[in-house]
Design a protein around this motif. Structure first.
Motif, PDB file in Angstrom:
ATOM      1  N   ILE A 109      -0.024   2.066  -9.184  1.00 38.75           N
ATOM      2  CA  ILE A 109       1.052   1.542  -8.348  1.00 38.75           C
ATOM      3  C   ILE A 109       0.472   0.870  -7.101  1.00 38.75           C
ATOM      4  N   LYS A 110      -0.537   1.493  -6.513  1.00 35.18           N
ATOM      5  CA  LYS A 110      -1.201   0.886  -5.351  1.00 35.18           C
ATOM      6  C   LYS A 110      -1.806  -0.473  -5.704  1.00 35.18           C
ATOM      7  N   GLU A 111      -2.436  -0.545  -6.876  1.00 37.68           N
ATOM      8  CA  GLU A 111      -3.123  -1.775  -7.281  1.00 37.68           C
ATOM      9  C   GLU A 111      -2.143  -2.908  -7.589  1.00 37.68           C
ATOM     10  N   HIS A 112      -0.988  -2.577  -8.158  1.00 36.89           N
ATOM     11  CA  HIS A 112      -0.068  -3.609  -8.619  1.00 36.89           C
ATOM     12  C   HIS A 112       1.106  -3.859  -7.669  1.00 36.89           C
ATOM     13  N   GLY A 146       1.151  -2.530  -4.241  1.00 34.65           N
ATOM     14  CA  GLY A 146       0.765  -2.399  -2.836  1.00 34.65           C
ATOM     15  C   GLY A 146       0.406  -0.965  -2.487  1.00 34.65           C
ATOM     16  N   LYS A 147      -0.593  -0.827  -1.623  1.00 32.71           N
ATOM     17  CA  LYS A 147      -1.084   0.502  -1.265  1.00 32.71           C
ATOM     18  C   LYS A 147      -0.001   1.362  -0.648  1.00 32.71           C
ATOM     19  N   TRP A 148       0.814   0.758   0.236  1.00 32.28           N
ATOM     20  CA  TRP A 148       1.830   1.547   0.933  1.00 32.28           C
ATOM     21  C   TRP A 148       2.877   2.104  -0.037  1.00 32.28           C
ATOM     22  N   VAL A 149       3.123   1.380  -1.141  1.00 35.04           N
ATOM     23  CA  VAL A 149       4.086   1.865  -2.137  1.00 35.04           C
ATOM     24  C   VAL A 149       3.542   3.121  -2.821  1.00 35.04           C
ATOM     25  N   GLY A 150       2.260   3.103  -3.151  1.00 32.69           N
ATOM     26  CA  GLY A 150       1.645   4.282  -3.762  1.00 32.69           C
ATOM     27  C   GLY A 150       1.629   5.472  -2.824  1.00 32.69           C
ATOM     28  N   VAL A 151       1.333   5.217  -1.553  1.00 38.17           N
ATOM     29  CA  VAL A 151       1.349   6.304  -0.564  1.00 38.17           C
ATOM     30  C   VAL A 151       2.758   6.871  -0.432  1.00 38.17           C
ATOM     31  N   LEU A 152       3.773   5.991  -0.415  1.00 39.38           N
ATOM     32  CA  LEU A 152       5.162   6.433  -0.344  1.00 39.38           C
ATOM     33  C   LEU A 152       5.522   7.304  -1.540  1.00 39.38           C
ATOM     34  N   ALA A 153       5.050   6.918  -2.732  1.00 37.86           N
ATOM     35  CA  ALA A 153       5.312   7.718  -3.933  1.00 37.86           C
ATOM     36  C   ALA A 153       4.685   9.107  -3.802  1.00 37.86           C
ATOM     37  N   GLY A 154       3.455   9.159  -3.286  1.00 33.10           N
ATOM     38  CA  GLY A 154       2.796  10.446  -3.087  1.00 33.10           C
ATOM     39  C   GLY A 154       3.560  11.344  -2.132  1.00 33.10           C
ATOM     40  N   PHE A 155       4.028  10.768  -1.007  1.00 34.05           N
ATOM     41  CA  PHE A 155       4.821  11.536  -0.048  1.00 34.05           C
ATOM     42  C   PHE A 155       6.151  11.978  -0.665  1.00 34.05           C
ATOM     43  N   GLY A 156       6.762  11.089  -1.477  1.00 34.68           N
ATOM     44  CA  GLY A 156       8.032  11.431  -2.110  1.00 34.68           C
ATOM     45  C   GLY A 156       7.898  12.615  -3.046  1.00 34.68           C
ATOM     46  N   VAL A 157       6.862  12.590  -3.879  1.00 36.34           N
ATOM     47  CA  VAL A 157       6.616  13.707  -4.797  1.00 36.34           C
ATOM     48  C   VAL A 157       6.363  14.995  -4.011  1.00 36.34           C
TER      49      VAL A 157
END
Length: 432
Positions: A106-109, A111-122
């Motif tokens: 998700i970060k690669e495709h 954006g990094k901030w989207v992947g970080v947001l997903a991690g925080f959401g989980v």
């Protein structure tokens, strides 16, 4: 000499993986012929998700649904289970085709901030689930062995921490949860045979209705049975096993579908048991303790022990899976590794367990209400994770021929509408 050159230039693991992702017929798409044990070896990731999904919060909301609204909310479980299968399937395919973990992809495709947001959401969702797991573990073990529920909560949390301290964390967790799911299934089937529910009325409960006052409970049922974060984690289990495209169809048949349907059936059985027991004994079954105790007129102490055994298994299995998944995916979101055994994942896992224990010790007066509220709050974050899964599963550059078909996107859209509607309903109810 030619033979030697062929050996030198033959594709290595990385090239084979790329060929598999691009749909090369010679790599990863040919259907495998498996033995019975070969099929059994594919079971695991979805059952881990199912064990996580079927926890004390799931049981508590199911008991509330059956005791307060009879059989009328069985339809929520049926719809949630169907949608859960589709989202888990998307996660399975993502686990097969992505060269890295899902959040890293998700970060690669996106954006990094989207992947970080997903991690925080989980991480946020697993914190909410940890409360229900901690409360339920104490209640379940106290019903089986007696003693203080708070003390048993501490004991169960410590036991889970001990299990997760082993080196091969995911492998141990997967095998343990497979056994626990089977034992839980037997316990709840036995409970259903004792309670003898009205099967005709339970089938009528498959017709969607919205009984007055059921709104928050429906949101909680959706939050526990249509668990987007649990579906999200399936890709990590698939990645741990290094599954290929050739495994996909068999994984669907022996792992994805049965692994998600099993907790759905058990939850529906709990609703029917609660409704039946309340109707037969006239006892109040608004809490797990009360439901177990009113089994006594039907089957004596054995009936209560059977139900309590199922609750204990649900608490222990969900606590293990929830902490493991939350630690792994949040660590991945922070860029600190996507393995359950990584140092960062272990620290975060400990934080999740500690949070559930602290909240449980702080709010002892109304544990059941605490579980329902905590499960409801999970749907506030779930829509973000659901959207990310759907976006990634539709990326042709990633998925190749495993990209979502139109009918898969149709069910994905229904699932997103359901979870977003649940979030809106919860917000308006809390504000009101």
């Amino acid at each position: 000499m030619r033979e030697k050159n062929k050996t030198i230039t033959s594709p290595g693991p990385r090239e084979e993986q790329m060929a598999t992702q691009q749909g090369n017929p010679a790599q990863g798409t040919t259907k495998k012929h498996r033995t019975f044990l070969g099929y059994l070896a594919l079971m695991g990731p979805a059952f881990v998700v199912g064990a996580w999904q079927f926890g004390p919060g799931n049981l508590t909301t199911a008991v509330q649904a059956g005791s307060r609204f009879d059989y009328s909310l069985v339809w929520v479980i049926a719809v949630s289970t169907l949608l859960m299968i589709f989202f888990t399937d998307m996660s399975v395919r993502l686990g097969i085709v992505t060269p890295t973990s899902l959040i890293t992809s998700i970060k690669e495709h996106l954006g990094k901030w989207v992947g970080v947001l997903a991690g925080f959401g989980v991480f946020g969702i697993t914190l909410m689930f940890s409360v229900g797991n901690a409360v339920g573990s104490g209640l379940g073990l106290s019903l089986v062995f007696g003693g203080s529920p708070v003390l048993w909560t501490v004991v169960c949390t410590a036991a889970v921490g001990f299990v997760l301290a082993f080196k091969n964390v995911y492998g141990i967790v997967e095998k343990a949860l497979l056994v626990i799911v089977v034992l839980m299934g037997l316990a709840f089937i036995a409970s259903t045979l004792v309670a003898q529910p009205d099967w005709y009325r339970s089938m009528a409960g498959m017709v969607p209705t919205l009984p007055p006052g059921s709104e928050i409970l429906i949101v909680a049922l959706v939050g526990t049975n249509f668990s987007i974060n649990a579906a999200f984690y399936t890709s990590y289990g698939i990645k741990e096993h290094r599954r290929t495209r050739a495994d996909y169809r068999d994984i669907t048949l022996v792992d994805t579908i049965p692994g998600i349907v099993a907790p759905g059936i058990m939850t529906a059985l709990v609703i029917m048991v609660a409704a039946a027991v309340l109707g037969k004994t006239g006892g109040e079954a608004g809490t797990i303790n009360a439901l177990a105790s009113v089994f006594a007129p039907l089957a004596g102490p054995i009936g209560a022990k059977l139900f309590a055994l199922g609750l204990s298994g649900a608490a222990f299995s969900s606590m293990i899976a929830n902490a493991t998944a939350g630690g792994t995916m949040f660590s991945d979101g922070l860029g600190r590794g996507a393995k359950a055994g990584s140092p960062t994942a272990r620290i975060i896992t400990g934080m999740i367990l500690a949070f559930g224990l602290i909240i449980t010790l702080s709010f002892q007066s109304s544990p059941v209400a605490l579980i329902v509220i905590a499960q409801s709050l999970t749907v506030l974050i779930a829509p973000v994770l659901g959207v990310l899964i759907v976006i990634m599963a539709n990326r042709a550059s990633i998925m190749g021929e495993l990209r979502n078909k139109w009918w898969q996107n149709l069910f994905a859209a229904i699932g997103l509408i359901a979870i977003i509607a649940s979030s809106i309903r919860l917000i308006t109810t809390l504000i009101g």
